[in-house]
Design a protein around this motif. Structure first.
Motif, PDB file in Angstrom:
ATOM      1  N   THR A  42      13.415   6.215  -0.490  1.00 50.02           N
ATOM      2  CA  THR A  42      13.835   6.487  -1.871  1.00 50.02           C
ATOM      3  C   THR A  42      13.399   5.437  -2.891  1.00 50.02           C
ATOM      4  O   THR A  42      13.357   5.732  -4.090  1.00 50.02           O
ATOM      5  CB  THR A  42      15.370   6.624  -1.941  1.00 50.02           C
ATOM      6  OG1 THR A  42      15.972   5.406  -1.468  1.00 50.02           O
ATOM      7  CG2 THR A  42      15.860   7.779  -1.080  1.00 50.02           C
ATOM      8  N   SER A  43      13.087   4.227  -2.434  1.00 50.65           N
ATOM      9  CA  SER A  43      12.747   3.147  -3.367  1.00 50.65           C
ATOM     10  C   SER A  43      11.239   3.101  -3.630  1.00 50.65           C
ATOM     11  O   SER A  43      10.449   2.858  -2.707  1.00 50.65           O
ATOM     12  CB  SER A  43      13.218   1.802  -2.811  1.00 50.65           C
ATOM     13  OG  SER A  43      12.681   0.737  -3.570  1.00 50.65           O
ATOM     14  N   ILE A  44      10.872   3.322  -4.876  1.00 49.79           N
ATOM     15  CA  ILE A  44       9.457   3.255  -5.255  1.00 49.79           C
ATOM     16  C   ILE A  44       8.943   1.828  -5.081  1.00 49.79           C
ATOM     17  O   ILE A  44       7.803   1.603  -4.649  1.00 49.79           O
ATOM     18  CB  ILE A  44       9.266   3.720  -6.719  1.00 49.79           C
ATOM     19  CG1 ILE A  44       9.618   5.208  -6.830  1.00 49.79           C
ATOM     20  CG2 ILE A  44       7.843   3.479  -7.191  1.00 49.79           C
ATOM     21  CD1 ILE A  44       9.730   5.734  -8.239  1.00 49.79           C
ATOM     22  N   THR A  45       9.797   0.843  -5.392  1.00 53.16           N
ATOM     23  CA  THR A  45       9.421  -0.573  -5.247  1.00 53.16           C
ATOM     24  C   THR A  45       9.029  -0.886  -3.813  1.00 53.16           C
ATOM     25  O   THR A  45       7.985  -1.499  -3.554  1.00 53.16           O
ATOM     26  CB  THR A  45      10.598  -1.488  -5.672  1.00 53.16           C
ATOM     27  OG1 THR A  45      10.954  -1.191  -7.009  1.00 53.16           O
ATOM     28  CG2 THR A  45      10.223  -2.952  -5.547  1.00 53.16           C
ATOM     29  N   ILE A  46       9.886  -0.469  -2.864  1.00 54.78           N
ATOM     30  CA  ILE A  46       9.597  -0.726  -1.443  1.00 54.78           C
ATOM     31  C   ILE A  46       8.320  -0.013  -1.021  1.00 54.78           C
ATOM     32  O   ILE A  46       7.456  -0.613  -0.355  1.00 54.78           O
ATOM     33  CB  ILE A  46      10.788  -0.288  -0.557  1.00 54.78           C
ATOM     34  CG1 ILE A  46      11.959  -1.252  -0.738  1.00 54.78           C
ATOM     35  CG2 ILE A  46      10.383  -0.228   0.921  1.00 54.78           C
ATOM     36  CD1 ILE A  46      13.216  -0.873   0.032  1.00 54.78           C
ATOM     37  N   GLY A  52       0.954  -1.776  -0.201  1.00 57.40           N
ATOM     38  CA  GLY A  52       0.138  -2.935  -0.548  1.00 57.40           C
ATOM     39  C   GLY A  52      -0.162  -3.825   0.651  1.00 57.40           C
ATOM     40  O   GLY A  52      -1.254  -4.403   0.757  1.00 57.40           O
ATOM     41  N   VAL A  53       0.777  -3.925   1.577  1.00 59.46           N
ATOM     42  CA  VAL A  53       0.604  -4.780   2.758  1.00 59.46           C
ATOM     43  C   VAL A  53      -0.027  -4.022   3.924  1.00 59.46           C
ATOM     44  O   VAL A  53      -0.904  -4.546   4.617  1.00 59.46           O
ATOM     45  CB  VAL A  53       1.966  -5.374   3.210  1.00 59.46           C
ATOM     46  CG1 VAL A  53       1.833  -6.124   4.532  1.00 59.46           C
ATOM     47  CG2 VAL A  53       2.525  -6.301   2.137  1.00 59.46           C
ATOM     48  N   GLU A  57      -1.888   4.448   4.909  1.00 63.93           N
ATOM     49  CA  GLU A  57      -1.428   5.134   6.129  1.00 63.93           C
ATOM     50  C   GLU A  57       0.048   4.890   6.411  1.00 63.93           C
ATOM     51  O   GLU A  57       0.652   5.581   7.238  1.00 63.93           O
ATOM     52  CB  GLU A  57      -2.237   4.660   7.346  1.00 63.93           C
ATOM     53  CG  GLU A  57      -3.667   5.153   7.390  1.00 63.93           C
ATOM     54  CD  GLU A  57      -4.389   4.607   8.614  1.00 63.93           C
ATOM     55  OE1 GLU A  57      -4.035   5.007   9.734  1.00 63.93           O
ATOM     56  OE2 GLU A  57      -5.297   3.769   8.438  1.00 63.93           O
ATOM     57  N   ALA A  58       0.640   3.912   5.738  1.00 61.63           N
ATOM     58  CA  ALA A  58       2.043   3.566   5.981  1.00 61.63           C
ATOM     59  C   ALA A  58       2.999   4.653   5.490  1.00 61.63           C
ATOM     60  O   ALA A  58       4.161   4.669   5.895  1.00 61.63           O
ATOM     61  CB  ALA A  58       2.380   2.237   5.314  1.00 61.63           C
ATOM     62  N   LEU A  80       5.499  -8.592  10.369  1.00 68.09           N
ATOM     63  CA  LEU A  80       6.940  -8.341  10.477  1.00 68.09           C
ATOM     64  C   LEU A  80       7.682  -9.136   9.403  1.00 68.09           C
ATOM     65  O   LEU A  80       8.590  -8.619   8.745  1.00 68.09           O
ATOM     66  CB  LEU A  80       7.446  -8.712  11.870  1.00 68.09           C
ATOM     67  CG  LEU A  80       8.956  -8.552  12.099  1.00 68.09           C
ATOM     68  CD1 LEU A  80       9.393  -7.101  11.918  1.00 68.09           C
ATOM     69  CD2 LEU A  80       9.337  -9.048  13.494  1.00 68.09           C
ATOM     70  N   LYS A  81       7.273 -10.382   9.216  1.00 68.34           N
ATOM     71  CA  LYS A  81       7.882 -11.237   8.183  1.00 68.34           C
ATOM     72  C   LYS A  81       7.676 -10.621   6.793  1.00 68.34           C
ATOM     73  O   LYS A  81       8.594 -10.571   5.980  1.00 68.34           O
ATOM     74  CB  LYS A  81       7.262 -12.638   8.251  1.00 68.34           C
ATOM     75  CG  LYS A  81       7.885 -13.660   7.306  1.00 68.34           C
ATOM     76  CD  LYS A  81       7.317 -15.055   7.597  1.00 68.34           C
ATOM     77  CE  LYS A  81       7.971 -16.114   6.719  1.00 68.34           C
ATOM     78  NZ  LYS A  81       7.496 -16.073   5.323  1.00 68.34           N
ATOM     79  N   SER A  82       6.468 -10.120   6.561  1.00 67.49           N
ATOM     80  CA  SER A  82       6.169  -9.493   5.263  1.00 67.49           C
ATOM     81  C   SER A  82       7.036  -8.261   5.036  1.00 67.49           C
ATOM     82  O   SER A  82       7.566  -8.057   3.930  1.00 67.49           O
ATOM     83  CB  SER A  82       4.687  -9.082   5.196  1.00 67.49           C
ATOM     84  OG  SER A  82       3.860 -10.217   5.263  1.00 67.49           O
TER      85      SER A  82
END
Length: 196
Positions: A42-46, A52-53, A57-58, A80-82
Motif C-alpha cells: 500500500t505504501s508508494i514510498t516503500i 530503486g534497490v 522485478e521486485a 537485507l540491511k537495505s
C-alpha cells in the motif's frame, strides 16, 4: 501505556503467543511482520524505494515479488540491511498511529521477528522472548512454509542468536506445549497488569 516487545527466533511460536495475549480485553496487539507486508503493498514510498534497490522485478503492479526479493536478501546481507532500512521506519510510523487509537488498553504487544536486529527494542518498555528447541523450530517452519531444512537454517542465520535475545529480555516464554505456554502468558499478563 506500556509497549511490550515480543520476539523470538523463526519458528519459536511468537504468533501463537501473541494470539494468547490477544484474548485479554485490555491488551492491544501489533504484528509488525504482518503490517510490513501490508505496507509493502500500500505504501508508494516503500514500493519506489524497493524498486530503486532491487529493480522493477521486485513488483508486479502493487504486489511485491516475495520470492524474488527473498532470494536476494537471504544471500546478500547488505541487501537485507537495505530492505530493513526501507521498511522499518514506515512500520514505526504505522505503529505510532496504531498506539494513538489504543489509549484505553493497559499495554500493547509489539510482536516482531527482528525486534533487536531492527533496534525496535529501544522503544519498548519490556521485552518478552519466546524460546523453543531449535529442532522444534526447524520442523515448524518446514511444515508451515513447505521449505527445506537448509532454507530454514539460512533464514536463521539472518537473525540474532537466542542467547543474544534471552540475555536482553525481561521475560522468557518456553514454548514446548500449548497448555504450559498459555499458563506462562497468563502469569506474565498478571504481572504486567499489576505493574501498570
Amino acid at each position: 501505556m506500556k509497549i511490550i516487545g515480543l520476539t523470538g527466533g523463526i519458528g519459536s511460536g511468537k504468533t501463537t503467543v501473541a494470539n494468547y495475549f490477544s484474548s485479554f480485553d485490555n491488551v492491544a496487539i501489533y504484528i509488525a511482520d504482518e503490517q510490513a507486508r501490508k505496507l509493502m503493498q500500500t505504501s508508494i514510498t516503500i514500493k519506489q524505494k524497493i524498486i530503486g534497490v532491487f529493480g522493477s522485478e521486485a513488483y508486479t503492479g502493487n504486489v511485491p515479488n516475495k520470492k524474488y526479493i527473498s532470494n536476494i536478501v537471504f544471500n546478500d546481507a547488505s541487501k537485507l540491511k537495505s530492505l530493513n532500512e526501507i521498511i522499518h521506519p514506515e512500520v514505526r510510523k504505522d505503529f505510532q498511529n496504531f498506539i494513538i487509537k489504543q489509549q484505553n488498553k493497559t499495554y500493547v504487544i509489539y510482536e516482531a521477528a527482528i525486534l533487536f536486529e531492527s533496534n525496535s527494542n529501544t522503544f519498548c518498555d519490556l521485552i518478552i522472548t519466546v524460546h523453543a528447541p531449535i529442532s522444534t523450530r526447524i520442523k515448524r517452519v518446514m511444515d508451515r512454509d513447505k521449505t527445506s531444512k537448509e532454507g530454514v537454517l539460512q533464514r536463521m542465520q539472518n537473525q540474532f542468536s537466542d542467547t543474544h535475545k534471552l540475555l536482553q529480555s525481561n521475560y522468557v516464554i518456553f514454548n514446548k506445549n500449548k497448555n504450559n505456554t498459555l499458563l506462562q502468558v497468563k502469569n506474565i499478563h498478571k504481572i504486567l497488569t499489576e505493574k501498570s
